[in-house]
Write an enzyme that holds these catalytic residues in place. Structure first.
Site, short mmCIF file in Angstrom:
data_model
loop_
_atom_site.label_atom_id
_atom_site.label_comp_id
_atom_site.label_asym_id
_atom_site.label_seq_id
_atom_site.Cartn_x
_atom_site.Cartn_y
_atom_site.Cartn_z
N SER A 138 0.86 -1.19 0.00
CA SER A 138 0.00 0.00 0.00
C SER A 138 0.89 1.23 0.00
CB SER A 138 -0.89 0.02 1.24
OG SER A 138 -1.53 1.27 1.40
N TYR A 151 -2.60 -1.49 10.17
CA TYR A 151 -2.69 -1.74 8.73
C TYR A 151 -1.45 -1.18 8.05
CZ TYR A 151 -4.04 -1.24 3.85
OH TYR A 151 -4.05 -1.29 2.48
#
Length: 251
Positions: A138, A151
């Protein structure tokens, strides 16, 4: 990466980026296996998209991963591409005890799932001349989103794991690619209606163009992801972190 003739297994492919890639790869003439936990949803996808196949797999369960790898070796001997896409993005408040469970679940799925999948499927991939592992990290691996800090941490770890994996496999036939999405309009973190997030079809267009480039980059970074990916190097890290930190205050 060749455009067609691959046999591709994609985790977390019952929605969002994973499903989008599955559909695109299938339409391009690849054999595609979607992998997920919910049997009914897998069956619906194979009905909706003729040619797509499915395998039950829970990346949070080490035993499920081993079973899936054994089944794939038997059922799909030509498997040459594994895309580790499965992931969850949960908000956290470190002052709330329940957030620890969210953090642990994020680590189990996002990080341990990717690592276990790699170990389980590598024995099959190394026997191919065109084996590829694609790990989905990400843009938040490079500047953390404070409200989803675990995350972000798991995706930073996926980035580092992928870098090391690429070095270890340099003498093998397996190529290692990292896919670094920005915010995309999917159900992940409720972004499906977020105008600041990138439309899914636009993301898929740009991603596939990069994947099929010659040579394929080791990192697939669409334009929308570059600001965070390069924030440290360009001196924009503090501004980027401040921007991401403001989300909590406004929501």
């Amino acid at each position: 990466m060749k455009t067609s003739g691959n046999t591709i297994l994609i985790t977390g492919s019952t929605s969002g980026i994973g499903l989008g890639l599955a559909v695109r790869f299938n339409e391009a003439g690849n054999r595609v296996i979607v992998a997920g936990r919910r049997k009914a949803l897998l069956e619906q996808i194979t009905t909706d998209y003729p040619g797509v196949e499915a395998i039950e797999l829970d990346v949070a369960d080490a035993g499920s991963i081993v079973q899936a790898s054994e089944l794939a070796a038997e059922r799909y001997p030509d498997l040459n591409v594994v895309i580790n896409n499965a992931g969850i993005m949960l908000s956290e408040n470190v002052l709330e005890p329940d957030s620890l469970k969210r953090a642990e679940e994020s680590v189990a799925i996002n990080l341990l799932g990717t690592i276990r999948m790699t170990y389980a499927f590598l024995p099959q991939l190394v026997r191919k001349n065109d084996g590829i592992i694609i790990n989905v990290s990400s843009a938040l691996a490079f500047v953390p989103f404070p409200i989803a800090m675990t995350y972000s941490a798991t995706k930073a770890a996926v980035h580092v794991f992928t870098e090391g994996l690429r070095v270890q496999l340099a003498g093998s036939p397996v190529r290692v690619i990292e896919l670094v999405p920005p915010g995309v309009r999917t159900t992940l973190f409720g972004q499906e209606s977020d105008e600041q997030a990138m439309p899914l079809e636009d993301f898929l267009d740009e991603t596939l163009a990069l994947l099929h480039a010659e040579p394929t980059p080791k990192e697939i970074i669409v334009e929308r992801a570059k600001f965070l990916r390069t924030a440290q190097a360009t001196g924009n890290y503090a501004n980027a972190l401040e921007m991401l930190s403001a989300w909590k205050a406004s929501d």
